[in-house]
Design an enzyme around this catalytic site. Structure first.
Site, PDB file in Angstrom:
ATOM      1  N   HIS A 281       0.881  -1.169   0.000  1.00  0.00           N
ATOM      2  CA  HIS A 281       0.000   0.000   0.000  1.00  0.00           C
ATOM      3  C   HIS A 281       0.922   1.224   0.000  1.00  0.00           C
ATOM      4  O   HIS A 281       2.026   1.166   0.542  1.00  0.00           O
ATOM      5  CB  HIS A 281      -0.814  -0.063   1.297  1.00  0.00           C
ATOM      6  CG  HIS A 281      -1.917   0.946   1.396  1.00  0.00           C
ATOM      7  ND1 HIS A 281      -1.696   2.264   1.693  1.00  0.00           N
ATOM      8  CD2 HIS A 281      -3.261   0.814   1.269  1.00  0.00           C
ATOM      9  CE1 HIS A 281      -2.857   2.904   1.741  1.00  0.00           C
ATOM     10  NE2 HIS A 281      -3.825   2.047   1.479  1.00  0.00           N
TER      11      HIS A 281
ATOM     12  N   ASP B 278       3.318  -4.752   7.949  1.00  0.00           N
ATOM     13  CA  ASP B 278       2.048  -4.034   7.957  1.00  0.00           C
ATOM     14  C   ASP B 278       0.927  -5.082   7.997  1.00  0.00           C
ATOM     15  O   ASP B 278       0.673  -5.764   7.010  1.00  0.00           O
ATOM     16  CB  ASP B 278       1.961  -3.162   6.689  1.00  0.00           C
ATOM     17  CG  ASP B 278       0.591  -2.514   6.517  1.00  0.00           C
ATOM     18  OD1 ASP B 278      -0.284  -2.712   7.397  1.00  0.00           O
ATOM     19  OD2 ASP B 278       0.400  -1.822   5.505  1.00  0.00           O
TER      20      ASP B 278
ATOM     21  N   GLN C 266      -4.245  -5.666   6.947  1.00  0.00           N
ATOM     22  CA  GLN C 266      -5.189  -6.564   6.272  1.00  0.00           C
ATOM     23  C   GLN C 266      -5.136  -7.984   6.813  1.00  0.00           C
ATOM     24  O   GLN C 266      -5.828  -8.873   6.314  1.00  0.00           O
ATOM     25  CB  GLN C 266      -4.897  -6.582   4.761  1.00  0.00           C
ATOM     26  CG  GLN C 266      -5.005  -5.227   4.090  1.00  0.00           C
ATOM     27  CD  GLN C 266      -6.422  -4.697   4.062  1.00  0.00           C
ATOM     28  OE1 GLN C 266      -7.392  -5.456   4.202  1.00  0.00           O
ATOM     29  NE2 GLN C 266      -6.571  -3.403   3.882  1.00  0.00           N
TER      30      GLN C 266
ATOM     31  N   LYS D  50     -10.105  -1.550  10.765  1.00  0.00           N
ATOM     32  CA  LYS D  50     -10.128  -2.686   9.840  1.00  0.00           C
ATOM     33  C   LYS D  50     -10.401  -3.986  10.578  1.00  0.00           C
ATOM     34  O   LYS D  50     -10.548  -5.035   9.960  1.00  0.00           O
ATOM     35  CB  LYS D  50      -8.822  -2.761   9.057  1.00  0.00           C
ATOM     36  CG  LYS D  50      -8.652  -1.590   8.083  1.00  0.00           C
ATOM     37  CD  LYS D  50      -7.565  -1.865   7.089  1.00  0.00           C
ATOM     38  CE  LYS D  50      -7.054  -0.607   6.397  1.00  0.00           C
ATOM     39  NZ  LYS D  50      -7.990  -0.037   5.446  1.00  0.00           N
TER      40      LYS D  50
ATOM     41  N   CYS E  87      -4.698   2.347  -3.709  1.00  0.00           N
ATOM     42  CA  CYS E  87      -3.465   2.878  -3.100  1.00  0.00           C
ATOM     43  C   CYS E  87      -2.306   1.912  -3.276  1.00  0.00           C
ATOM     44  O   CYS E  87      -1.441   1.781  -2.398  1.00  0.00           O
ATOM     45  CB  CYS E  87      -3.658   3.214  -1.622  1.00  0.00           C
ATOM     46  SG  CYS E  87      -4.845   4.503  -1.350  1.00  0.00           S
TER      47      CYS E  87
END
Lengths: 138, 409
Positions: free
Chosen positions: B126, B203, B206, B229, B367
């Site tokens: 991202h 990261d 997700q 999220k 993104c």
């Protein structure tokens, strides 16, 4: 026709539709009839920023009137640009600068004015008006 | 829908008030979960309850209300610590989101890098895990290298191994690609990087909504995520950092809360985690994020994953029945995300049409422009599924896409 007259004509055309599919089918048809920009003018200078789809818009100044041509890689966007061109093309810079744009809400395309989408449609109107401002004193 | 996974979908859906709402006159079908998940009533209630019964500034007040608010806030930190299996709760820093967490770390490395040092990013990131590091490179003259991807949307591990060297200082990769759903082999990526003494930031924005994450098992140096999220509120991010790394990084922002002693001559900084939490934090949001963690743990992430995988399989099969559908990211190891296009039709056109049917998907480059450049496309339509979605909703999407195809062809 004046800009106001054309806008009213478009509003009454859109009034006839019973549901959103008819409206969108019409927009898609309009997209197919858009006066397409010459490929040579599809430059980054003529690209409108802020659209999810690519939009190119070009203006020529002929006989004291601005003539717009455009294109987009998305057909719905193309249809929306076609509506704008029908309203603003072949008009004087002053009339374009002075024109109201509330017909967009009246034909139920306000969602395309939302922050995300358009930045698209707002940017297109802004660019059309900027062209007109540029030719105002010529 | 047949209940095959041990939870009652009707009752789950009751937990989310927004799922009852209508959009454009149609029942909302929400398939933009990778952008943000919807909020269960218990989380909404926690925010309301905080402002109704607990609102006070934390850490400072001697009065009872402040102490209660502090306990609730620090309780949420302990929940997150336990959830991620971190060694100490002081290794959990609250930020405003994953992006903030990444910026905090990248900014900290300004002092730790020198010209010629190398950092490694993946093709699948991202923008939020690219741009802060590019800014770091501009400030330090460090060099950024990129792990390439293949057609299936997987990182090419052998190429990653070639990029690593004694010059490598940081590797930053997402656990799951937001655009494609690919689950990256982060444990192997971390262990390889450690052979060269490099730090690794993962990261997990997700990943956290979909499966269990164990930072100790991963041996990861930094792990970031966003509460909105994983069914929490917006404006709350998590930064897990190993104590030794968090101690190495300088404070990111100065202010109250993060100090030990302040004089005009010199300020000494507070210990972890306060060193990185200047100012009044998002107290209600943090407490509600703890409730969100409780909520998903009550259902169970294993149950969630099983249900979501069944939905993913169903949606993939149904989509592929439509002539002209091309799915991007075809690895076996992915979360419930499907990125696709339909023939030569622009993603924006499909998104606009199906929005009129009340269906929320994401269109565009998500993104993650490098991925779109790799596939030479301007964008995709992204369907991202949650455990509150149903097969019936997927059927509605399929009908809407068939309608869009008819209208746009």
């Amino acid at each position: 026709m004046t800009i106001d007259q054309i806008q009213n004509e478009i509003i009454s055309e859109f009034d006839m539709f019973n549901d959103w599919t008819e409206k969108y089918e019409y927009i898609i048809d309009l997209g197919k009839s858009l006066p397409v920009i010459n490929d040579a003018f599809k430059t980054s200078d003529n690209t409108i920023k802020g659209c999810q789809s690519k939009v190119w818009l070009y203006a020529e100044y002929i006989n004291n009137k601005l003539i717009f041509t455009a294109d987009s890689d998305a057909i719905i966007t193309k249809g929306i640009v076609a509506i704008l061109i029908r309203v603003f093309s072949n008009q004087s810079p002053k009339d374009i600068v002075d024109a109201k744009t509330d017909f967009i809400e009246k034909i139920g395309l306000k969602q395309h004015l939302s922050q995300t989408r358009a930045n698209g449609l707002s940017s297109m109107i802004k660019q059309i008006k900027l062209y007109a401002v540029g030719y105002l004193n010529k | 829908m047949k209940n095959t996974t041990g939870f009652n979908i009707a009752s789950i859906r009751e937990d989310f008030p927004i799922l009852r709402s209508k959009v454009n006159g149609k029942q909302l079908v929400y398939f933009d979960n990778a952008a943000t998940t919807q909020t269960p009533k218990v989380v909404i209630d926690a925010i309301v309850s905080y402002y109704s019964t607990l609102n006070a500034n934390i850490h400072r007040g001697v009065h009872s209300l402040s102490q209660k608010a502090t306990e609730a806030y620090e309780g949420a930190r302990k929940k997150i610590q336990k959830h991620l299996n971190a060694k100490n709760s002081s290794e959990i820093i609250f930020t405003s989101g994953s992006t903030h967490s990444i910026n905090l770390v990248a900014n900290g490395f300004i002092d730790l890098l020198k010209s010629g040092d190398e950092i490694i990013v993946s093709y699948l990131e991202h923008h939020s895990n690219i741009v802060p590091w590019q800014m770091l490179c501009e400030k330090t003259d460090a060099i950024m290298k990129v792990i390439p991807m293949n057609q299936d949307g997987e990182l090419i591990f052998s190429e990653y191994e070639k990029l690593l060297s004694n010059k490598t200082r940081v590797v930053f990769v997402n656990h799951v690609s937001n655009a494609l759903g690919t689950i990256n082999p982060v444990k192997e990526i971390i262990s390889k990087a450690h052979e060269f003494g490099a730090a690794v930031l993962i990261d997990g924005a997700q990943a956290l909504p979909h499966f269990e994450v164990d930072v100790k098992d991963l041996d990861v140096d930094f792990y970031v995520g966003s509460a909105h999220k994983f069914y929490g509120p917006t404006g709350v991010g998590i930064l897990y950092g190993k104590e030794k790394w968090l101690n190495k990084l300088p404070p990111y922002q100065g202010g109250g809360e993060m100090i030990d002693e302040v004089t005009f001559e010199k300020t000494t900084y507070a210990k972890l985690p306060n060193k990185f939490e200047a100012g009044t934090p998002n107290i209600s949001g943090v407490i509600a994020s703890g409730i969100a963690i409780d909520y998903i743990n009550n259902i169970g992430l294993k149950t969630i994953l099983k249900y979501e995988n069944a939905l993913l399989k169903y949606a993939t099969e149904k989509l592929l029945e439509i002539d002209g559908i091309k799915i991007y990211g075809n690895t076996d190891n992915k979360t419930s995300v499907i990125s696709f296009n339909l023939g030569n039709i622009h993603h924006y056109d499909i998104g606009s049409i199906i929005d009129n049917e009340g269906i929320a998907v994401r269109t565009g480059h998500h993104c993650a422009q490098p991925i779109m450049d790799y596939y030479k496309i301007p964008g995709t339509i992204r369907l991202s599924l949650s455990f509150y979605n149903t097969k019936e909703e997927i059927d509605s999407l399929i009908s809407a896409i068939i309608l869009a195809k008819k209208m746009l062809s």
